[in-house]
Design a protein around this motif. Structure first.
Motif, PDB file in Angstrom:
ATOM      1  N   VAL A 257      68.736  40.517  -6.883  1.00 48.12           N
ATOM      2  CA  VAL A 257      70.256  41.050  -5.559  1.00 48.12           C
ATOM      3  C   VAL A 257      70.986  41.698  -6.238  1.00 48.12           C
ATOM      4  O   VAL A 257      71.193  41.226  -7.067  1.00 48.12           O
ATOM      5  CB  VAL A 257      70.489  39.836  -4.095  1.00 48.12           C
ATOM      6  N   CYS A 258      71.823  42.289  -6.127  1.00 47.72           N
ATOM      7  CA  CYS A 258      72.587  43.046  -7.053  1.00 47.72           C
ATOM      8  C   CYS A 258      73.933  43.584  -5.279  1.00 47.72           C
ATOM      9  O   CYS A 258      73.833  43.591  -4.036  1.00 47.72           O
ATOM     10  CB  CYS A 258      72.114  44.511  -7.042  1.00 47.72           C
ATOM     11  N   THR A 259      75.000  43.146  -5.942  1.00 45.13           N
ATOM     12  CA  THR A 259      76.720  43.376  -4.510  1.00 45.13           C
ATOM     13  C   THR A 259      76.847  43.961  -5.796  1.00 45.13           C
ATOM     14  O   THR A 259      77.207  42.786  -6.729  1.00 45.13           O
ATOM     15  CB  THR A 259      76.472  41.524  -4.006  1.00 45.13           C
ATOM     16  N   PRO A 260      78.448  44.333  -4.998  1.00 44.20           N
ATOM     17  CA  PRO A 260      79.520  44.831  -5.894  1.00 44.20           C
ATOM     18  C   PRO A 260      80.222  43.834  -6.620  1.00 44.20           C
ATOM     19  O   PRO A 260      80.564  42.435  -5.659  1.00 44.20           O
ATOM     20  CB  PRO A 260      80.174  45.390  -5.108  1.00 44.20           C
ATOM     21  N   SER A 261      80.341  43.851  -7.444  1.00 44.33           N
ATOM     22  CA  SER A 261      80.865  42.509  -8.217  1.00 44.33           C
ATOM     23  C   SER A 261      82.852  42.118  -7.338  1.00 44.33           C
ATOM     24  O   SER A 261      83.303  40.909  -7.586  1.00 44.33           O
ATOM     25  CB  SER A 261      81.557  42.834  -9.625  1.00 44.33           C
ATOM     26  N   ASP A 262      83.548  42.876  -6.836  1.00 43.41           N
ATOM     27  CA  ASP A 262      84.359  42.579  -5.984  1.00 43.41           C
ATOM     28  C   ASP A 262      83.883  41.943  -4.708  1.00 43.41           C
ATOM     29  O   ASP A 262      85.062  41.148  -3.553  1.00 43.41           O
ATOM     30  CB  ASP A 262      85.066  43.620  -6.195  1.00 43.41           C
ATOM     31  N   ASN A 263      82.812  42.137  -4.538  1.00 41.75           N
ATOM     32  CA  ASN A 263      82.212  40.625  -3.144  1.00 41.75           C
ATOM     33  C   ASN A 263      82.204  39.331  -3.716  1.00 41.75           C
ATOM     34  O   ASN A 263      80.913  38.876  -3.561  1.00 41.75           O
ATOM     35  CB  ASN A 263      80.673  41.079  -2.790  1.00 41.75           C
ATOM     36  N   VAL A 264      83.467  38.444  -3.543  1.00 37.32           N
ATOM     37  CA  VAL A 264      82.699  37.478  -4.185  1.00 37.32           C
ATOM     38  C   VAL A 264      82.254  36.524  -3.786  1.00 37.32           C
ATOM     39  O   VAL A 264      82.228  35.075  -4.182  1.00 37.32           O
ATOM     40  CB  VAL A 264      84.400  36.766  -5.237  1.00 37.32           C
ATOM     41  N   GLY A 265      82.707  35.916  -2.300  1.00 33.64           N
ATOM     42  CA  GLY A 265      81.982  35.545  -1.364  1.00 33.64           C
ATOM     43  C   GLY A 265      80.337  35.343  -1.488  1.00 33.64           C
ATOM     44  O   GLY A 265      79.633  34.783  -1.914  1.00 33.64           O
ATOM     45  N   ALA A 266      79.913  37.029  -1.650  1.00 38.74           N
ATOM     46  CA  ALA A 266      78.799  36.790  -2.012  1.00 38.74           C
ATOM     47  C   ALA A 266      78.019  36.206  -3.150  1.00 38.74           C
ATOM     48  O   ALA A 266      77.347  36.017  -3.225  1.00 38.74           O
ATOM     49  CB  ALA A 266      78.350  38.597  -1.608  1.00 38.74           C
ATOM     50  N   VAL A 267      78.958  36.637  -4.299  1.00 37.12           N
ATOM     51  CA  VAL A 267      78.589  36.479  -5.422  1.00 37.12           C
ATOM     52  C   VAL A 267      78.392  34.821  -5.823  1.00 37.12           C
ATOM     53  O   VAL A 267      77.704  34.465  -5.939  1.00 37.12           O
ATOM     54  CB  VAL A 267      79.071  36.963  -6.838  1.00 37.12           C
ATOM     55  N   ALA A 268      79.300  34.277  -5.543  1.00 37.21           N
ATOM     56  CA  ALA A 268      79.867  32.396  -5.422  1.00 37.21           C
ATOM     57  C   ALA A 268      78.227  32.420  -4.085  1.00 37.21           C
ATOM     58  O   ALA A 268      77.627  31.336  -4.429  1.00 37.21           O
ATOM     59  CB  ALA A 268      80.807  32.026  -4.222  1.00 37.21           C
ATOM     60  N   THR A 269      77.858  33.384  -2.962  1.00 36.89           N
ATOM     61  CA  THR A 269      77.350  32.489  -2.330  1.00 36.89           C
ATOM     62  C   THR A 269      75.717  32.689  -3.346  1.00 36.89           C
ATOM     63  O   THR A 269      74.650  31.202  -2.682  1.00 36.89           O
ATOM     64  CB  THR A 269      76.516  33.104  -1.186  1.00 36.89           C
ATOM     65  N   TYR A 270      75.202  33.508  -3.629  1.00 41.83           N
ATOM     66  CA  TYR A 270      73.939  33.718  -4.318  1.00 41.83           C
ATOM     67  C   TYR A 270      74.106  32.742  -5.218  1.00 41.83           C
ATOM     68  O   TYR A 270      72.958  32.071  -5.482  1.00 41.83           O
ATOM     69  CB  TYR A 270      73.578  35.178  -4.820  1.00 41.83           C
ATOM     70  N   ALA A 271      74.760  32.618  -5.681  1.00 41.26           N
ATOM     71  CA  ALA A 271      74.565  31.373  -7.429  1.00 41.26           C
ATOM     72  C   ALA A 271      74.979  29.495  -6.756  1.00 41.26           C
ATOM     73  O   ALA A 271      74.070  29.518  -7.391  1.00 41.26           O
ATOM     74  CB  ALA A 271      76.744  31.757  -8.100  1.00 41.26           C
ATOM     75  N   SER A 272      75.263  29.521  -5.403  1.00 41.28           N
ATOM     76  CA  SER A 272      75.084  28.625  -4.671  1.00 41.28           C
ATOM     77  C   SER A 272      73.677  27.542  -4.047  1.00 41.28           C
ATOM     78  O   SER A 272      73.058  27.244  -4.274  1.00 41.28           O
ATOM     79  CB  SER A 272      76.112  28.482  -3.610  1.00 41.28           C
ATOM     80  N   ALA A 273      73.195  29.076  -3.832  1.00 40.17           N
ATOM     81  CA  ALA A 273      71.525  29.107  -4.373  1.00 40.17           C
ATOM     82  C   ALA A 273      71.035  29.169  -4.601  1.00 40.17           C
ATOM     83  O   ALA A 273      69.285  29.855  -5.046  1.00 40.17           O
ATOM     84  CB  ALA A 273      71.206  30.380  -2.544  1.00 40.17           C
ATOM     85  N   GLY A 274      71.082  29.094  -6.203  1.00 36.75           N
ATOM     86  CA  GLY A 274      70.589  28.842  -7.346  1.00 36.75           C
ATOM     87  C   GLY A 274      69.956  30.429  -8.039  1.00 36.75           C
ATOM     88  O   GLY A 274      69.362  30.370  -9.436  1.00 36.75           O
ATOM     89  N   PHE A 275      71.123  31.780  -7.350  1.00 33.86           N
ATOM     90  CA  PHE A 275      70.799  32.522  -8.444  1.00 33.86           C
ATOM     91  C   PHE A 275      71.980  33.301 -10.019  1.00 33.86           C
ATOM     92  O   PHE A 275      72.498  32.266  -9.676  1.00 33.86           O
ATOM     93  CB  PHE A 275      71.316  34.086  -6.929  1.00 33.86           C
ATOM     94  N   VAL A 276      71.613  33.472 -10.273  1.00 28.30           N
ATOM     95  CA  VAL A 276      71.849  33.576 -11.757  1.00 28.30           C
ATOM     96  C   VAL A 276      72.547  35.149 -11.879  1.00 28.30           C
ATOM     97  O   VAL A 276      71.924  35.843 -11.952  1.00 28.30           O
ATOM     98  CB  VAL A 276      71.248  33.424 -13.564  1.00 28.30           C
ATOM     99  N   PRO A 277      73.702  35.613 -12.445  1.00 31.39           N
ATOM    100  CA  PRO A 277      74.103  36.322 -12.047  1.00 31.39           C
ATOM    101  C   PRO A 277      74.489  36.790 -13.200  1.00 31.39           C
ATOM    102  O   PRO A 277      74.182  36.024 -14.503  1.00 31.39           O
ATOM    103  CB  PRO A 277      75.860  35.621 -12.061  1.00 31.39           C
ATOM    104  N   LEU A 278      74.023  37.758 -13.688  1.00 30.38           N
ATOM    105  CA  LEU A 278      73.631  38.675 -14.702  1.00 30.38           C
ATOM    106  C   LEU A 278      75.234  39.895 -14.628  1.00 30.38           C
ATOM    107  O   LEU A 278      75.469  39.710 -14.089  1.00 30.38           O
ATOM    108  CB  LEU A 278      71.907  39.988 -15.027  1.00 30.38           C
ATOM    109  N   ALA A 279      74.997  40.235 -15.834  1.00 30.90           N
ATOM    110  CA  ALA A 279      76.099  40.746 -16.571  1.00 30.90           C
ATOM    111  C   ALA A 279      76.013  41.987 -15.225  1.00 30.90           C
ATOM    112  O   ALA A 279      74.992  42.817 -15.049  1.00 30.90           O
ATOM    113  CB  ALA A 279      75.526  41.453 -18.066  1.00 30.90           C
ATOM    114  N   PRO A 280      77.503  42.265 -15.701  1.00 29.30           N
ATOM    115  CA  PRO A 280      77.983  43.705 -13.970  1.00 29.30           C
ATOM    116  C   PRO A 280      77.826  44.998 -14.913  1.00 29.30           C
ATOM    117  O   PRO A 280      76.959  44.819 -15.585  1.00 29.30           O
ATOM    118  CB  PRO A 280      79.798  43.245 -13.854  1.00 29.30           C
ATOM    119  N   VAL A 281      77.243  45.942 -13.745  1.00 31.06           N
ATOM    120  CA  VAL A 281      76.541  47.281 -14.412  1.00 31.06           C
ATOM    121  C   VAL A 281      77.027  48.245 -14.216  1.00 31.06           C
ATOM    122  O   VAL A 281      77.135  47.745 -12.587  1.00 31.06           O
ATOM    123  CB  VAL A 281      74.794  47.366 -14.179  1.00 31.06           C
TER     124      VAL A 281
END
Ligand SMILES: CC(C)(COP(=O)(O)OP(=O)(O)OC[C@H]1O[C@@H](n2cnc3c(N)ncnc32)[C@H](O)[C@@H]1OP(=O)(O)O)[C@@H](O)C(=O)NCCC(=O)NCCS
Length: 288
Positions: A257-281
């Motif tokens: 999945v890819c989400t705007p880096s400033d959508n902190v809620g979405a990034v936190a939600t995916y991470a909470s479900a075991g998704f690993v954040p990769l380097a922002p592009v």
């Protein structure tokens, strides 16, 4: 003697050739490479209608082989994917750049080009400047996915209204309709996709659409949202786990999945479900 042309050709696919573009884009998806435009992005756009989706798509081909795909995803925004076999191909990179700089039919102001290091270099050399940062996230699907706390329903045509209502309750500017759902579900990309609605008891609280690119390839979540009146209770993470499990069942090697880096809620939600954040592009913006 056979005259073999090696020219890179930019084209808009015919509606009845859209399936071939989806198939080519699926072949571009490989684990370990940047998370780039996915068949699911074309599939989600198909909610605007089959004609509109084909009209918003561009292909770059050489000798009949599709080497790059672009989606005009909103005014002036061009999202690109390059075949990994052409990541270092000078002609593909410079050809795309020439077309987006000179075309009258699709003048792009913002370009998403996460795949294709040569293309990213060509954009920088061409004077394009960094724009919005996006965070890709990835969950490996080699092992089983823990069970979602929500009861999950796979949307069919009779339940499309529930899926549509959740989209509208999750995204402030959503214009999704039942007709849009039908158009999307009839499109070629949806043959390997499903919509999931998450229920807490009898209440529909979250929804996601998952798109496979075929067995052994990364799948995509697009879009995912929780009803605005039901946030902060773990439903976002739960629907993401359900999405990952569905993709695993469909044979995907990973869920991306890819989400705007400033959508902190979405990034936190995916991470909470075991998704690993990769380097922002970052996207690119036309400098002048
Ligand atoms: C992002 C969204 C799905 C979160 O849903 P939710 O049900 O509130 O999320 P959850 O309750 O499952 O929270 C999961 C984790 O994310 C964190 N989180 C959720 N929203 C957050 C926010 N706005 N800021 C910071 N952290 C947040 C929670 O604290 C929780 O962390 P934890 O697991 O460490 O406790 C929801 O706000 C939404 O639908 N937003 C609009 C649509 C959207 O942006 N979708 C994603 C686009 S790609």
């Amino acid at each position: 003697m056979l005259n073999v042309s090696m020219t890179l050709v930019c084209a808009t696919p015919p509606v009845d050739g859209f399936g071939e573009v989806v198939a080519a884009l699926a072949r571009f998806q490989r684990d370990g490479l940047p998370v780039q435009l996915h068949p699911g992005d074309l599939g989600w756009y198909t909610r605007c209608g089959a004609d509109a989706a084909a009209a918003a798509t561009r292909t770059w081909s050489r000798d009949g082989q599709i080497l790059a795909v672009g989606l005009l995803d909103g005014p002036g925004v061009l999202r690109l994917a390059v075949s990994p076999d052409a990541f270092d191909d000078d002609d593909v990179a410079t050809g795309i750049l020439r077309d987006i700089a000179g075309s009258t039919s699709f003048r792009a102001e913002v370009v998403e080009a996460r795949g294709g290091p040569r293309l990213r270099r060509a954009l920088i050399e061409g004077g394009w400047v960094p724009d919005e940062a996006w965070t890709p996230l990835r969950r490996d699907l080699a092992g089983p996915v823990e069970k979602s706390d929500l009861r999950l329903e796979v949307t069919n045509v009779d339940r499309a209204d529930v899926r549509v209502a959740l989209q509208r309750a999750s995204f402030d500017r959503s214009t999704f309709t039942r007709e849009g759902w039908r158009a999307m579900a009839e499109g070629p990309a949806y043959a390997r996709a499903r919509c999931l609605v998450g229920y807490d008891g009898e209440v529909a609280v979250a929804a996601v659409t998952v798109w496979s690119a075929g067995a052994g390839r990364p799948g995509l979540l697009e879009p995912m949202g929780v009803h605005r009146e039901h946030r902060g209770r773990g439903y976002g993470a739960a629907i993401c786990r359900g999405a990952a499990a569905a993709l695993r069942e469909m044979g995907a090697s990973s869920a991306t999945v890819c989400t705007p880096s400033d959508n902190v809620g979405a990034v936190a939600t995916y991470a909470s479900a075991g998704f690993v954040p990769l380097a922002p592009v970052r996207d690119f913006r036309r400098a002048v």
